[in-house]
Design an enzyme around this catalytic site. Structure first.
Site, mmCIF file in Angstrom:
data_model
loop_
_atom_site.group_PDB
_atom_site.id
_atom_site.type_symbol
_atom_site.label_atom_id
_atom_site.label_comp_id
_atom_site.label_asym_id
_atom_site.label_seq_id
_atom_site.Cartn_x
_atom_site.Cartn_y
_atom_site.Cartn_z
ATOM 1 N N SER A 98 0.834 -1.207 0.000
ATOM 2 C CA SER A 98 0.000 0.000 0.000
ATOM 3 C C SER A 98 0.863 1.250 0.000
ATOM 4 O O SER A 98 0.366 2.336 -0.217
ATOM 5 C CB SER A 98 -0.914 0.004 1.222
ATOM 6 O OG SER A 98 -0.154 -0.207 2.380
ATOM 7 N N ASN A 121 -4.432 5.977 -1.013
ATOM 8 C CA ASN A 121 -3.789 6.382 0.240
ATOM 9 C C ASN A 121 -3.255 7.806 0.194
ATOM 10 O O ASN A 121 -3.143 8.470 1.229
ATOM 11 C CB ASN A 121 -2.702 5.387 0.645
ATOM 12 C CG ASN A 121 -3.305 4.140 1.256
ATOM 13 O OD1 ASN A 121 -4.400 4.200 1.808
ATOM 14 N ND2 ASN A 121 -2.639 3.012 1.146
HETATM 15 N N1 CAA Z 1 -16.731 -11.847 2.760
HETATM 16 C C1 CAA Z 1 -18.033 -11.989 2.505
HETATM 17 N N2 CAA Z 1 -18.975 -11.214 3.050
HETATM 18 C C2 CAA Z 1 -18.574 -10.248 3.911
HETATM 19 C C3 CAA Z 1 -17.209 -10.046 4.236
HETATM 20 C C4 CAA Z 1 -16.265 -10.904 3.600
HETATM 21 N N3 CAA Z 1 -14.949 -10.795 3.831
HETATM 22 N N4 CAA Z 1 -17.116 -9.007 5.109
HETATM 23 C C5 CAA Z 1 -18.368 -8.571 5.333
HETATM 24 N N5 CAA Z 1 -19.243 -9.315 4.609
HETATM 25 C C6 CAA Z 1 -20.690 -9.167 4.553
HETATM 26 C C7 CAA Z 1 -21.309 -9.128 5.926
HETATM 27 O O1 CAA Z 1 -21.556 -10.424 6.405
HETATM 28 C C8 CAA Z 1 -22.598 -8.392 5.668
HETATM 29 O O2 CAA Z 1 -23.593 -9.280 5.168
HETATM 30 P P1 CAA Z 1 -25.137 -9.029 5.512
HETATM 31 O O3 CAA Z 1 -25.502 -7.757 4.775
HETATM 32 O O4 CAA Z 1 -25.793 -10.238 4.954
HETATM 33 O O5 CAA Z 1 -25.200 -8.910 6.991
HETATM 34 C C9 CAA Z 1 -22.238 -7.439 4.539
HETATM 35 O O6 CAA Z 1 -21.013 -7.907 3.974
HETATM 36 C C10 CAA Z 1 -22.065 -6.054 5.040
HETATM 37 O O7 CAA Z 1 -21.168 -6.074 6.134
HETATM 38 P P2 CAA Z 1 -21.434 -5.410 7.540
HETATM 39 O O8 CAA Z 1 -22.896 -5.473 7.883
HETATM 40 O O9 CAA Z 1 -20.457 -5.981 8.494
HETATM 41 O O10 CAA Z 1 -21.040 -3.924 7.421
HETATM 42 P P3 CAA Z 1 -21.166 -2.836 6.277
HETATM 43 O O11 CAA Z 1 -22.504 -2.804 5.662
HETATM 44 O O12 CAA Z 1 -20.597 -1.621 6.901
HETATM 45 O O13 CAA Z 1 -20.154 -3.304 5.132
HETATM 46 C C11 CAA Z 1 -17.901 -2.895 4.512
HETATM 47 C C12 CAA Z 1 -18.855 -3.654 5.418
HETATM 48 C C13 CAA Z 1 -18.046 -3.372 3.062
HETATM 49 C C14 CAA Z 1 -16.514 -3.256 5.027
HETATM 50 C C15 CAA Z 1 -18.207 -1.364 4.573
HETATM 51 O O14 CAA Z 1 -18.291 -0.936 5.884
HETATM 52 C C16 CAA Z 1 -17.157 -0.539 3.876
HETATM 53 O O15 CAA Z 1 -17.150 -0.413 2.660
HETATM 54 N N6 CAA Z 1 -16.248 0.049 4.691
HETATM 55 C C17 CAA Z 1 -15.141 0.823 4.177
HETATM 56 C C18 CAA Z 1 -13.999 -0.120 3.895
HETATM 57 C C19 CAA Z 1 -12.831 0.573 3.328
HETATM 58 O O16 CAA Z 1 -12.767 1.795 3.201
HETATM 59 N N7 CAA Z 1 -11.839 -0.243 2.958
HETATM 60 C C20 CAA Z 1 -10.626 0.258 2.423
HETATM 61 C C21 CAA Z 1 -9.648 0.447 3.525
HETATM 62 S S1 CAA Z 1 -8.172 1.124 2.948
HETATM 63 C C22 CAA Z 1 -7.311 -0.195 2.389
HETATM 64 O O17 CAA Z 1 -7.685 -1.330 2.464
HETATM 65 C C23 CAA Z 1 -6.052 0.107 1.703
HETATM 66 C C24 CAA Z 1 -4.864 0.438 2.456
HETATM 67 O O18 CAA Z 1 -3.819 0.486 1.823
HETATM 68 C C25 CAA Z 1 -4.826 0.765 3.869
#
Ligand code: CAA
Length: 296
Positions: free
Chosen positions: A119, A192
């Protein structure tokens, strides 16, 4: 050369997610880790994620089995020798990565594309551990957590990457079901570069008493439609990871906006890494109902 066999280095959160999407997209996928225990742990996460998709009907139980059958784990580099592309997602340590690439370069076929999921570390600095020929086949492929859900992949080109290899990687990103964006090899790439200063600024706002953890999180969630506020996101990404990325970006650009604030450093020193350590900006004793920490 057509990409048929995918190698993944590292079966942590990112490596296992990348392996899962590669196998889901129909590629034979082999994942290398340093121990069988780590492979078992990573594959456990994949099973859980596939089970969630099956439960929701996104995949059938037959597909779930087929995906699983395309995945294998190994502790030996030799098993990656005939891969068409290798995506590295090991620890964010330049020396570790360089030594891994050097060993792989010696055993992989000349056509194998090397891709790093880093990253923040410069692709160019890793690439120079390999032969001049391989350097033309060296790119970045940066995925986002959770990999099975996040649609983006940043495909990173260095000044030496072959145009054909780069286009093939972009196409491969699409085959994985992701939306590829093209980025140059500048630390932090696109996401990032923009996300890290935002997260650091949120911490500065907290330090300055602009708002509480919960209020700043709610403000960005409800005011901007972000899925997570900056503190929830920091805890999710890992505060040690965020700190590490910020340090690298600060060293590269020497700009204040990338400098990790004192509170972040102290939290990392105190072992408050976020969700993975049970405490960060929130306490996850009850993971479904995190409570804000008293940090100021
Ligand atoms: N596999 C399959 N399903 C998954 C899963 C996975 N790994 N993780 C979560 N889910 C499912 C959950 O079970 C849930 O299902 P239901 O709707 O049936 O309950 C669904 O996905 C939604 O999850 P949550 O209810 O837990 O929460 P949410 O609606 O907030 O979604 C999220 C979760 C997609 C992570 C969302 O919160 C999101 O987009 N968050 C932001 C994430 C982000 O910004 N990521 C980038 C980070 S930066 C990075 O990675 C790069 C770096 O270099 C640092």
């Amino acid at each position: 050369m057509e990409i048929r066999k995918v190698g993944v280095l590292g079966c942590g959160l990112m490596g296992s997610g990348i392996a899962q999407v590669a196998a889901t997209a129909g590629f034979e996928t082999v994942v290398k880790e340093v121990s069988d225990d780590l492979i078992a742990k990573g594959f456990g996460g994949i099973e859980k994620s596939l089970a969630k998709f099956a439960e929701k009907g996104t995949i059938t139980s037959d597909q779930q089995r087929e995906i699983r059958s395309r995945l294998s784990g190994t502790t030996s580099f030799a098993e990656l020798a005939d891969c068409d592309i290798i995506i590295e997602a090991i620890i964010e340590n330049l020396e570790e990565k360089r030594s891994t690439y050097k060993q792989l370069d010696e055993i992989c076929k000349p056509e194998t594309i090397f891709a790093s999921n880093t990253s923040s570390i410069s692709i160019t600095e890793m690439m120079t551990a390999t032969s001049v020929e391989r350097q033309r086949r060296f790119i970045g492929m940066h995925f986002f957590n959770p990999v099975p859900l996040m649609k983006l992949v940043e495909v990173v080109k260095t000044i030496l990457t072959d145009d054909d290899v780069y286009e093939q990687a972009v196409d491969f990103g699409k085959k994985l079901g992701k939306v590829p964006v093209r980025a140059g090899d500048k630390t932090g790439f696109i996401v990032n570069r923009l996300l890290v200063p935002y997260m650091l600024d949120a911490i500065r706002a907290l330090e300055e008493g602009v708002g509480s953890i919960v209020d700043i999180d709610n403000a960005m969630k409800l005011g901007c439609g972000y899925p997570m506020g900056p503190f929830t996101l920091g805890d999710f990404v890992g505060l040690d990871t965020t700190y590490y990325i910020a340090e690298i970006m600060f060293n590269e650009f020497r700009e204040k906006r990338f400098a990790p604030p004192p509170l972040l450093k102290r939290m990392v020193l105190a072992g408050l890494y976020g969700r993975k350590s049970g405490r960060g900006f929130y306490d996850y004793k009850d993971p479904k109902n995190p409570t804000p920490m008293n940090l100021i």
